[in-house]
Design a protein around this motif. Structure first.
Motif, PDB file in Angstrom:
ATOM      1  N   SER A   1      62.361  57.675 107.342  1.00  0.00           N
ATOM      2  CA  SER A   1      62.428  56.313 107.879  1.00  0.00           C
ATOM      3  C   SER A   1      61.082  55.904 108.465  1.00  0.00           C
ATOM      4  O   SER A   1      60.641  54.760 108.287  1.00  0.00           O
ATOM      5  CB  SER A   1      63.527  56.213 108.942  1.00  0.00           C
ATOM      6  N   LEU A   2      60.433  56.834 109.161  1.00  0.00           N
ATOM      7  CA  LEU A   2      59.103  56.543 109.698  1.00  0.00           C
ATOM      8  C   LEU A   2      58.102  56.319 108.567  1.00  0.00           C
ATOM      9  O   LEU A   2      57.260  55.411 108.630  1.00  0.00           O
ATOM     10  CB  LEU A   2      58.644  57.695 110.595  1.00  0.00           C
ATOM     11  N   GLU A   3      58.194  57.116 107.531  1.00  0.00           N
ATOM     12  CA  GLU A   3      57.306  56.948 106.370  1.00  0.00           C
ATOM     13  C   GLU A   3      57.525  55.592 105.702  1.00  0.00           C
ATOM     14  O   GLU A   3      56.578  54.906 105.317  1.00  0.00           O
ATOM     15  CB  GLU A   3      57.560  58.074 105.369  1.00  0.00           C
TER      16      GLU A   3
ATOM     17  N   LEU B   1      58.649  52.851 107.170  1.00  0.00           N
ATOM     18  CA  LEU B   1      58.091  51.822 108.050  1.00  0.00           C
ATOM     19  C   LEU B   1      56.577  51.794 107.949  1.00  0.00           C
ATOM     20  O   LEU B   1      55.958  50.716 107.884  1.00  0.00           O
ATOM     21  CB  LEU B   1      58.528  52.095 109.494  1.00  0.00           C
ATOM     22  N   ASN B   2      55.952  52.970 107.921  1.00  0.00           N
ATOM     23  CA  ASN B   2      54.488  53.032 107.784  1.00  0.00           C
ATOM     24  C   ASN B   2      54.017  52.363 106.500  1.00  0.00           C
ATOM     25  O   ASN B   2      52.981  51.685 106.488  1.00  0.00           O
ATOM     26  CB  ASN B   2      54.020  54.492 107.809  1.00  0.00           C
ATOM     27  N   SER B   3      54.759  52.551 105.433  1.00  0.00           N
ATOM     28  CA  SER B   3      54.347  51.972 104.153  1.00  0.00           C
ATOM     29  C   SER B   3      54.431  50.446 104.183  1.00  0.00           C
ATOM     30  O   SER B   3      53.573  49.759 103.629  1.00  0.00           O
ATOM     31  CB  SER B   3      55.186  52.537 103.008  1.00  0.00           C
ATOM     32  N   ILE B   4      55.456  49.902 104.859  1.00  0.00           N
ATOM     33  CA  ILE B   4      55.582  48.446 104.986  1.00  0.00           C
ATOM     34  C   ILE B   4      54.428  47.889 105.819  1.00  0.00           C
ATOM     35  O   ILE B   4      53.807  46.878 105.465  1.00  0.00           O
ATOM     36  CB  ILE B   4      56.936  48.074 105.637  1.00  0.00           C
TER      37      ILE B   4
ATOM     38  N   THR C   1      74.022  48.635 108.036  1.00  0.00           N
ATOM     39  CA  THR C   1      73.240  49.071 106.877  1.00  0.00           C
ATOM     40  C   THR C   1      74.086  49.860 105.888  1.00  0.00           C
ATOM     41  O   THR C   1      73.776  49.892 104.696  1.00  0.00           O
ATOM     42  CB  THR C   1      72.022  49.911 107.322  1.00  0.00           C
ATOM     43  N   PHE C   2      75.173  50.491 106.368  1.00  0.00           N
ATOM     44  CA  PHE C   2      76.096  51.130 105.427  1.00  0.00           C
ATOM     45  C   PHE C   2      76.739  50.072 104.535  1.00  0.00           C
ATOM     46  O   PHE C   2      76.867  50.264 103.317  1.00  0.00           O
ATOM     47  CB  PHE C   2      77.173  51.911 106.187  1.00  0.00           C
TER      48      PHE C   2
ATOM     49  N   MET D   1      65.799  50.146 109.445  1.00  0.00           N
ATOM     50  CA  MET D   1      64.790  49.413 108.672  1.00  0.00           C
ATOM     51  C   MET D   1      64.553  50.012 107.300  1.00  0.00           C
ATOM     52  O   MET D   1      64.265  49.296 106.336  1.00  0.00           O
ATOM     53  CB  MET D   1      63.467  49.344 109.441  1.00  0.00           C
ATOM     54  N   ARG D   2      64.673  51.312 107.210  1.00  0.00           N
ATOM     55  CA  ARG D   2      64.517  51.944 105.888  1.00  0.00           C
ATOM     56  C   ARG D   2      65.550  51.387 104.913  1.00  0.00           C
ATOM     57  O   ARG D   2      65.244  51.084 103.750  1.00  0.00           O
ATOM     58  CB  ARG D   2      64.668  53.450 106.030  1.00  0.00           C
ATOM     59  N   GLU D   3      66.790  51.210 105.398  1.00  0.00           N
ATOM     60  CA  GLU D   3      67.846  50.656 104.542  1.00  0.00           C
ATOM     61  C   GLU D   3      67.573  49.189 104.220  1.00  0.00           C
ATOM     62  O   GLU D   3      67.789  48.742 103.087  1.00  0.00           O
ATOM     63  CB  GLU D   3      69.205  50.782 105.246  1.00  0.00           C
ATOM     64  N   LEU D   4      67.104  48.419 105.207  1.00  0.00           N
ATOM     65  CA  LEU D   4      66.808  47.003 104.963  1.00  0.00           C
ATOM     66  C   LEU D   4      65.703  46.849 103.930  1.00  0.00           C
ATOM     67  O   LEU D   4      65.737  45.956 103.085  1.00  0.00           O
ATOM     68  CB  LEU D   4      66.389  46.317 106.268  1.00  0.00           C
ATOM     69  N   THR D   5      64.706  47.711 104.010  1.00  0.00           N
ATOM     70  CA  THR D   5      63.578  47.629 103.079  1.00  0.00           C
ATOM     71  C   THR D   5      64.019  47.941 101.654  1.00  0.00           C
ATOM     72  O   THR D   5      63.573  47.300 100.701  1.00  0.00           O
ATOM     73  CB  THR D   5      62.462  48.601 103.509  1.00  0.00           C
ATOM     74  N   GLU D   6      64.913  48.895 101.512  1.00  0.00           N
ATOM     75  CA  GLU D   6      65.293  49.351 100.172  1.00  0.00           C
ATOM     76  C   GLU D   6      66.465  48.582  99.569  1.00  0.00           C
ATOM     77  O   GLU D   6      66.574  48.469  98.341  1.00  0.00           O
ATOM     78  CB  GLU D   6      65.636  50.846 100.222  1.00  0.00           C
TER      79      GLU D   6
END
Length: 487
Positions: free
Chosen positions: A455-457, A459-462, A160-161, A199-204
């Protein structure tokens, strides 16, 4: 002709990448009988003259010249040198450019923070240089494919980096991520942390993510093995992707033998399934077809909302490239299989959820009319969101996989994925509510407790966004009233 670069990160990413390059070369060899360096080869390989020390000074003779020495458009990264070193000593060693690899010796200790915060910062310039080197050999760079796992430290952290680095330095180049998620019974206790932080990085940062679950891959391997009839001796014959191998088959086990060797790695069969996914997805970029799908069309047609770019994949037949002695699937059965839960690369059943869009990528001697007939046959059992009821994207590539008449890859943006993400979240919360093992992360420079919460936030939003869309399957919005004009 556009080119793509494959960035292989960590043990999982490099093993999948190695299988992809091996199988891609075999596919091209069946088509390119005269050994010419043509447009299809140039999409993932470059042609160099090994007589010179610096191949950058050698002009590429594309379309007419003979193949001199093929180099994969690949970047290899691992913080443990074992897998990459093995590849550089193996049969594909000449295909990889040693100037486009980066290894360390200590590993990331199954810790996202070590991979992302520590090694990422430490090797940023080196990573930037080797990626730039690969990019400079491209005439028209279209896409980066990043291959990594989510449960370990190097794949999730460094992977993700690199994704962030690519967004900064190549913002106009598409970023496709193939991410392998850990099983529920994964032996890495911190894998839920690593997965959610990644996952936070993948989403953004990603344009498109193909999540794949180890659990689903194990089920597919078992399904393949159960379908293989035993020989007269009662033993089963295997190729490296599972299957009853025909005599004289070009597709053999990883050591060149036909009978499954005792030292065959347990993940080889699983890696082959993922490699075949990449082969099928990139077939239009590598070969001609009557209805080719450009890689940018995948994001354009399947990602209606930027953050909701997680695609559920399936493929049929499962025996692709194994040259198995089983009767080929009927064409219509192949389409039915691809929409069955037993053929998904995630443990999920998209039939019971809402499709936002779906792509059918077909290879072989298949007519557009065959595809349309099967779409009409399947449509009554599939629910599409009300504003995209005809959300099908079709691709036809004329070159089938080796040993098959045809194959089908489906890529679906489907709300069922929120169930998989919810299960991952539950495993994360189970650890995080006790703050178990958190100190291993926070002692790394740059890592804060807020990284976990954010990161949890994310994931929750997705999960919430996919769940809200799924509700429209049961409660579709009422049509807007038609205005009557009174005269």
């Amino acid at each position: 002709m556009t080119q793509s670069i494959v960035v292989q990160v960590g043990q999982c990413g490099n093993q999948i990448g190695c299988r992809f390059w091996d199988l891609a070369l075999r596919e091209h060899a069946t088509v390119n009988k005269h050994g010419t360096y043509d447009e299809s080869l140039s999409s993932f390989f470059r042609n160099v003259d090994s007589r010179f020390d610096d191949p950058a000074n050698i002009p590429l003779d594309r379309g007419t010249g003979k193949i001199k020495s093929l180099k994969a458009r690949a970047v290899l990264v691992d913080m443990e040198e074992g897998v990459v070193s093995e590849m550089m000593k193996g049969p594909l060693r000449e295909v990889f450019d040693f100037k486009q690899l980066l290894t360390d010796v200590s590993g990331a200790g199954n810790n996202w923070a070590v991979g992302h915060k520590m090694y990422g910062s430490q090797y940023r310039e080196h990573l930037s240089d080797i990626i730039r080197r690969a990019a400079e050999f491209c005439d028209c760079l279209q896409c980066f494919f990043i291959l990594h796992s989510m449960g370990g430290g190097t794949g999730s952290g460094v992977g993700t980096f690199i994704l962030n680095l690519l967004e900064d330095e190549y913002p106009d180049v598409y970023r496709f991520v193939t991410a392998v998620y850990p099983s529920v019974d994964d032996d890495v206790i911190t894998s839920p942390y690593n997965s959610v932080l990644a996952m936070r990085e993948l989403t953004e940062k990603a344009d498109c993510v193909l999540p794949i679950e180890n659990q689903a891959l194990v089920s597919l391997v078992n399904k393949i093995n159960q379908a293989i009839p035993p020989t007269k001796t009662g033993k089963r014959m295997y190729s490296s992707v599972g299957g009853d191998v025909k005599a004289g088959s070009a597709i053999t086990a990883s050591d060149g033998s036909v009978v499954k060797p005792a030292n065959e790695k347990p993940f080889d069969t699983m890696n082959n399934i993922v490699a075949n996914l990449l082969l099928n997805m990139t077939s239009s970029a590598r070969f001609e077809g009557s209805l080719n799908v450009d890689l940018n069309e995948i994001t354009m047609n399947l990602v209606p909302f930027p953050r909701l770019h997680y695609l559920v994949s399936s493929q049929s037949p499962l025996f692709t490239l194994s040259d198995v002695s089983l009767p080929p699937r009927r064409l219509d059965q192949m389409f039915s299989d691809a929409f069955s839960k037993d053929y998904q690369l995630l443990k999920t059943d998209p039939k019971h959820s809402l499709y936002l869009a779906c792509a059918l990528m077909v290879r072989g001697n298949v007519e557009v009319s065959d595809v349309r007939r099967n779409i009409e046959r399947l449509k009554p059992n599939l629910k599409f969101i009300h504003w995209n009821t005809e959300g099908w994207k079709t691709g036809l590539c004329s070159v089938p996989p080796v040993g098959q008449s045809y194959s089908l890859l489906t890529l679906a943006n489907n709300t069922c994925i929120h169930n998989n993400f919810t299960e991952l979240k539950d495993r994360f919360v189970k650890l995080y509510k006790r703050k178990a093992h958190v100190h291993h992360y926070t002692h790394v420079d740059g890592m804060e407790m807020s990284d976990f919460a954010q990161s949890l936030e994310s994931l929750n939003s997705i999960i919430q966004e996919y769940s809200d869309l799924e509700k429209q399957m049961f409660n579709p919005p009422l049509p807007e009233p038609r205005l009557q004009v009174v005269t």
